[in-house]
Design a protein around this motif. Structure first.
Motif, PDB file in Angstrom:
ATOM      1  N   LYS A 150       1.056  -0.859  -0.373  1.00 47.98           N
ATOM      2  CA  LYS A 150      -0.323  -0.063  -0.088  1.00 47.98           C
ATOM      3  C   LYS A 150       0.656   1.530   0.053  1.00 47.98           C
ATOM      4  CE  LYS A 150      -2.461  -1.480   2.665  1.00 47.98           C
ATOM      5  NZ  LYS A 150      -3.411  -1.935   4.741  1.00 47.98           N
ATOM      6  N   ASP A 151       1.973   1.666   0.697  1.00 46.91           N
ATOM      7  CA  ASP A 151       2.358   2.927   0.540  1.00 46.91           C
ATOM      8  C   ASP A 151       4.174   2.409   0.834  1.00 46.91           C
ATOM      9  OD1 ASP A 151       0.342   4.249   2.030  1.00 46.91           O
ATOM     10  OD2 ASP A 151       0.565   3.378   3.728  1.00 46.91           O
ATOM     11  N   LYS A 152       4.283   2.194  -0.387  1.00 45.03           N
ATOM     12  CA  LYS A 152       5.704   1.583  -1.042  1.00 45.03           C
ATOM     13  C   LYS A 152       5.611   1.287  -2.132  1.00 45.03           C
ATOM     14  CE  LYS A 152       9.020  -1.127   1.413  1.00 45.03           C
ATOM     15  NZ  LYS A 152       9.980  -1.207   2.880  1.00 45.03           N
ATOM     16  N   LYS A 153       6.649   1.982  -2.432  1.00 42.54           N
ATOM     17  CA  LYS A 153       6.851   1.602  -4.166  1.00 42.54           C
ATOM     18  C   LYS A 153       8.065   0.925  -4.709  1.00 42.54           C
ATOM     19  CE  LYS A 153       5.728   4.525  -8.077  1.00 42.54           C
ATOM     20  NZ  LYS A 153       4.508   3.826  -8.634  1.00 42.54           N
ATOM     21  N   PHE A 154       8.103   0.178  -5.658  1.00 37.67           N
ATOM     22  CA  PHE A 154       9.093  -0.077  -5.713  1.00 37.67           C
ATOM     23  C   PHE A 154       9.333   0.104  -7.791  1.00 37.67           C
ATOM     24  CE2 PHE A 154       7.667  -3.448  -2.403  1.00 37.67           C
ATOM     25  CZ  PHE A 154       8.689  -4.023  -2.356  1.00 37.67           C
ATOM     26  N   GLU A 155      11.054  -0.077  -7.429  1.00 35.25           N
ATOM     27  CA  GLU A 155      11.388   0.332  -8.538  1.00 35.25           C
ATOM     28  C   GLU A 155      13.380  -1.065  -8.928  1.00 35.25           C
ATOM     29  OE1 GLU A 155      13.467   3.548  -8.589  1.00 35.25           O
ATOM     30  OE2 GLU A 155      11.004   4.910  -8.679  1.00 35.25           O
ATOM     31  N   VAL A 156      12.524  -1.367  -9.913  1.00 34.77           N
ATOM     32  CA  VAL A 156      13.425  -2.159  -9.631  1.00 34.77           C
ATOM     33  C   VAL A 156      14.648  -2.085 -11.900  1.00 34.77           C
ATOM     34  CG1 VAL A 156      13.367  -4.755 -10.614  1.00 34.77           C
ATOM     35  CG2 VAL A 156      11.903  -4.494  -8.976  1.00 34.77           C
ATOM     36  N   TYR A 157      15.968  -2.649 -11.583  1.00 38.95           N
ATOM     37  CA  TYR A 157      16.491  -1.256 -12.084  1.00 38.95           C
ATOM     38  C   TYR A 157      16.847  -3.149 -12.569  1.00 38.95           C
ATOM     39  CZ  TYR A 157      15.286   2.902 -10.112  1.00 38.95           C
ATOM     40  OH  TYR A 157      15.927   3.558  -9.497  1.00 38.95           O
ATOM     41  N   ASN A 158      17.436  -3.156 -13.678  1.00 42.97           N
ATOM     42  CA  ASN A 158      17.863  -4.705 -14.721  1.00 42.97           C
ATOM     43  C   ASN A 158      19.211  -3.658 -15.343  1.00 42.97           C
ATOM     44  OD1 ASN A 158      19.068  -6.619 -16.790  1.00 42.97           O
ATOM     45  ND2 ASN A 158      16.770  -6.778 -17.191  1.00 42.97           N
ATOM     46  N   PHE A 159      20.816  -3.965 -14.429  1.00 44.35           N
ATOM     47  CA  PHE A 159      22.059  -4.204 -15.676  1.00 44.35           C
ATOM     48  C   PHE A 159      22.560  -5.068 -15.731  1.00 44.35           C
ATOM     49  CE2 PHE A 159      22.014  -0.887 -11.620  1.00 44.35           C
ATOM     50  CZ  PHE A 159      20.918   0.354 -12.176  1.00 44.35           C
ATOM     51  N   SER A 160      21.996  -5.905 -16.581  1.00 48.85           N
ATOM     52  CA  SER A 160      22.299  -6.731 -17.431  1.00 48.85           C
ATOM     53  C   SER A 160      22.748  -6.540 -18.980  1.00 48.85           C
ATOM     54  CB  SER A 160      20.860  -7.981 -17.605  1.00 48.85           C
ATOM     55  OG  SER A 160      20.824  -7.961 -15.994  1.00 48.85           O
ATOM     56  N   LEU A 161      23.665  -7.295 -19.651  1.00 48.03           N
ATOM     57  CA  LEU A 161      23.796  -7.648 -21.134  1.00 48.03           C
ATOM     58  C   LEU A 161      24.037  -8.879 -21.470  1.00 48.03           C
ATOM     59  CD1 LEU A 161      23.580  -5.154 -23.234  1.00 48.03           C
ATOM     60  CD2 LEU A 161      26.455  -5.018 -23.578  1.00 48.03           C
TER      61      LEU A 161
END
Lengths: 48, 326
Positions: free
Chosen positions: B80-91
């Protein structure tokens, strides 16, 4: 007026059919002919 | 385009640059990384950096089908009161030193709450190239120390990857008592244990294969043992490994590839990876479970049901939840 309405409905139907056909063909090709159509070719599948 | 060349990220390919390479390109060029659509000012943001190779890059699946993208969407639905950011550092083709260089860059540029190192057997062999800033210098430094310690020169060339049996055998020997192992230990000992977990996208291998006589080995046995040796090193260095193919797993052992030529995980497996990681992150965040939209146990069960449903469709066989839905 009725003819105009019919034309609009027909046009919407054609556009919708084209979109659905494109999507279905794309998904079919992706599932069954991936190696031929997408492998090492498709940028949207991450190839460069 | 030469992927091992440091100029790779400046290549002018709009489709890839705008979507697929967005995170990693920002990382390498040290620019501002993405900010998700909605304002995050009034919410706590939990940032996850997923560092990996071609599997996490999503080779063969569309950008929206990558497990990192699905994971971000799923997590944002649950709290509810939390936001997630997922970053993709892949090659494609990133080895463990590449991953370490990306980890250093990520730690320098931004603060991430969790780093997930996704790995497969191919990452074992560390290559000398200029793919990421300072990689060559770091390679030479570690190599020098390991060369003195092991009195053994590292194999500079790997066999052709098209010869699968030779390549697997090579990876196995590089995973035992080699300069490469020494370099691996150096890298693992330099990574923080507090906010890093490993994600074995191909499982953790099987050490019991050592009981089998080597003259009876097939090409997959060498691959599995190399993976087992690498996983053992990771554990010995004090890291937790998340393996979707553990004993209680519903994950399919077949039909996971994209096609005959493309052996990377298909979009169903990417979806399953995302569901699996969602469950694991819920567990990691258990001190925050009052923020969940519903009871933690029932959410874990819902995701297990989703996994069972997708696996059933994939393998055309009835699969039932066994772990969280008692």
């Amino acid at each position: 007026m009725l003819l105009k309405n019919k034309k609009i409905i027909l046009l919407i139907f054609i556009i919708f059919s084209l979109f659905v056909s494109y999507k279905l063909t794309y998904n079919f090709g992706e599932k069954y002919y991936f190696d031929k159509l997408f492998y090492r070719k498709s940028t949207s599948h991450g190839y460069f | 385009m030469n992927i091992s060349d440091g100029n790779f990220f400046n290549a002018n390919n709009k489709v890839l640059a705008q979507k697929r390479f967005k995170d990693i390109s920002s990382l390498v060029n040290q620019k501002e990384t993405k900010i998700l659509g909605a304002s995050t000012q009034d919410k706590e943001v939990y940032k996850i950096a997923v560092i990996g190779d071609s599997v996490t890059y999503g080779l063969g699946v569309q950008d929206k089908e990558k497990y990192t993208n699905i994971l971000e969407m799923e997590l944002n639905k649950l709290y509810k009161d939390k936001k997630f950011e997922v970053y993709n550092f892949s090659l494609v083709g990133d080895d463990q030193l590449d991953n370490y260089m990306k980890y250093l860059l990520a730690s320098k540029n931004n603060s991430y709450d969790l780093h997930i190192f996704a790995y497969v057997t191919n990452d074992i062999f560390i290559e000398k190239n200029i793919k990421y800033p300072n990689k060559k210098e770091e390679y030479e430094k570690i190599y020098q120390d390991c060369y003195i310690q092991t009195s053994q020169a590292k194999t500079e060339t790997k066999p052709d990857e098209n010869s699968q049996s030779e390549y697997n055998k090579f990876l196995f020997y590089e995973s035992v008592n080699s300069t490469n192992v020494c370099m691996t230990n150096f890298i693992l000992s330099s990574i923080s244990k507090e906010d890093v977990i490993f994600f074995a996208t191909d499982g953790i291998g099987d050490l019991d294969l050592y009981k089998k006589p080597e003259n009876n080995f097939d090409k997959d046995d060498y691959y599995t043992l190399a993976l087992a040796n690498y996983s053992k090193l990771i554990r010995e260095n004090g890291f937790k490994i998340l393996s979707p193919y553990d004993n209680n797993s519903l994950f399919p052992t077949e039909k996971g590839n994209i096609s005959g030529k493309e052996n990377h995980p298909n979009k169903t497996i990417h979806k399953l990876f995302a569901y699996f990681l969602t469950q694991e992150i819920i567990k990691i965040q258990s001190n925050n479970s009052e923020n969940l939209i519903s009871n933690e146990k029932s959410i874990l069960c819902d995701y297990e049901k989703k996994i069972a449903k997708d696996v059933s469709i994939l393998v055309k066989e009835d699969i039932y939840p066994i772990k969280y839905c008692e």
